[in-house]
Design a protein around this motif. Structure first.
Motif, PDB file in Angstrom:
ATOM      1  N   GLU A 130      82.169  55.847 -20.762  1.00  0.00           N
ATOM      2  CA  GLU A 130      81.221  56.202 -20.006  1.00  0.00           C
ATOM      3  C   GLU A 130      79.399  56.088 -20.291  1.00  0.00           C
ATOM      4  O   GLU A 130      78.424  55.423 -20.436  1.00  0.00           O
ATOM      5  CB  GLU A 130      81.107  58.101 -19.855  1.00  0.00           C
ATOM      6  N   THR A 131      80.023  55.732 -22.060  1.00  0.00           N
ATOM      7  CA  THR A 131      78.452  55.452 -23.034  1.00  0.00           C
ATOM      8  C   THR A 131      78.779  53.888 -22.338  1.00  0.00           C
ATOM      9  O   THR A 131      77.388  53.766 -22.139  1.00  0.00           O
ATOM     10  CB  THR A 131      79.159  55.382 -23.934  1.00  0.00           C
ATOM     11  N   THR A 132      79.171  52.956 -22.722  1.00  0.00           N
ATOM     12  CA  THR A 132      79.079  51.256 -22.134  1.00  0.00           C
ATOM     13  C   THR A 132      78.408  51.442 -21.255  1.00  0.00           C
ATOM     14  O   THR A 132      77.581  50.300 -20.212  1.00  0.00           O
ATOM     15  CB  THR A 132      80.034  50.963 -22.096  1.00  0.00           C
ATOM     16  N   VAL A 133      78.921  52.603 -19.623  1.00  0.00           N
ATOM     17  CA  VAL A 133      77.320  52.571 -18.369  1.00  0.00           C
ATOM     18  C   VAL A 133      77.023  52.269 -18.840  1.00  0.00           C
ATOM     19  O   VAL A 133      76.301  51.886 -17.672  1.00  0.00           O
ATOM     20  CB  VAL A 133      79.338  53.153 -17.368  1.00  0.00           C
ATOM     21  N   LYS A 134      76.101  53.794 -18.586  1.00  0.00           N
ATOM     22  CA  LYS A 134      75.463  54.417 -19.014  1.00  0.00           C
ATOM     23  C   LYS A 134      74.446  52.877 -19.601  1.00  0.00           C
ATOM     24  O   LYS A 134      73.503  52.433 -19.394  1.00  0.00           O
ATOM     25  CB  LYS A 134      74.825  55.667 -20.014  1.00  0.00           C
ATOM     26  N   ALA A 135      74.825  52.469 -20.940  1.00  0.00           N
ATOM     27  CA  ALA A 135      73.798  51.522 -21.528  1.00  0.00           C
ATOM     28  C   ALA A 135      73.201  50.137 -20.394  1.00  0.00           C
ATOM     29  O   ALA A 135      73.262  49.340 -20.005  1.00  0.00           O
ATOM     30  CB  ALA A 135      74.622  50.925 -22.875  1.00  0.00           C
TER      31      ALA A 135
ATOM     32  N   ILE B 106      73.567  50.149 -17.118  1.00  0.00           N
ATOM     33  CA  ILE B 106      73.072  50.477 -16.242  1.00  0.00           C
ATOM     34  C   ILE B 106      70.549  50.955 -16.496  1.00  0.00           C
ATOM     35  O   ILE B 106      70.392  50.048 -16.141  1.00  0.00           O
ATOM     36  CB  ILE B 106      73.292  51.681 -15.570  1.00  0.00           C
ATOM     37  N   GLU B 107      71.396  51.593 -17.829  1.00  0.00           N
ATOM     38  CA  GLU B 107      69.577  51.408 -18.596  1.00  0.00           C
ATOM     39  C   GLU B 107      69.539  49.731 -18.916  1.00  0.00           C
ATOM     40  O   GLU B 107      67.715  49.573 -18.942  1.00  0.00           O
ATOM     41  CB  GLU B 107      70.023  52.111 -19.869  1.00  0.00           C
TER      42      GLU B 107
ATOM     43  N   LYS C 174      68.071  48.266 -15.409  1.00  0.00           N
ATOM     44  CA  LYS C 174      66.727  49.337 -14.747  1.00  0.00           C
ATOM     45  C   LYS C 174      65.506  48.485 -16.222  1.00  0.00           C
ATOM     46  O   LYS C 174      64.292  47.976 -15.446  1.00  0.00           O
ATOM     47  CB  LYS C 174      66.956  50.373 -15.462  1.00  0.00           C
TER      48      LYS C 174
END
Length: 90
Positions: free
Chosen positions: A57-62, A64-65, A68
């Motif tokens: 989850e942390t890697t997926v958020k990174a 995506i960020e 962006k």
């Protein structure tokens, strides 16, 4: 059909765990391996999905960020790692 021997090596624990599962299914190791081989031939490939581990989850958020930020025309951009280090004061 002529029989052929197939010799493989695996960890003892893996073999025993697989044999226990096969036994519960009413199969022995030979039958299970033959099922795998026949299915491989039938579909012309490995009969299960092979893929690399999915990111956590942390890697997926990174990711995506990062996408962006890369797409944001107002975000600061750096021409080199040295410029980034200067901006971060590292």
């Amino acid at each position: 059909m002529t029989n052929a021997n197939l010799n493989i090596r695996t960890d003892k624990e893996i073999k025993e765990a697989a044999e226990n599962i096969f036994a519960e299914l009413g199969l022995n190791m030979t039958t299970a391996v033959n099922m795998f081989l026949r299915q491989t031939i039938r579909i012309n490939g490995i009969p299960f999905e092979l893929k690399l581990s999915e990111p956590n989850e942390t890697t997926v958020k990174a990711i995506i960020e990062g996408k962006k930020i890369a797409e944001d025309l107002n975000s600061e951009k750096y021409a080199s790692i040295d410029d980034l280090r200067k901006a971060l004061e590292v």
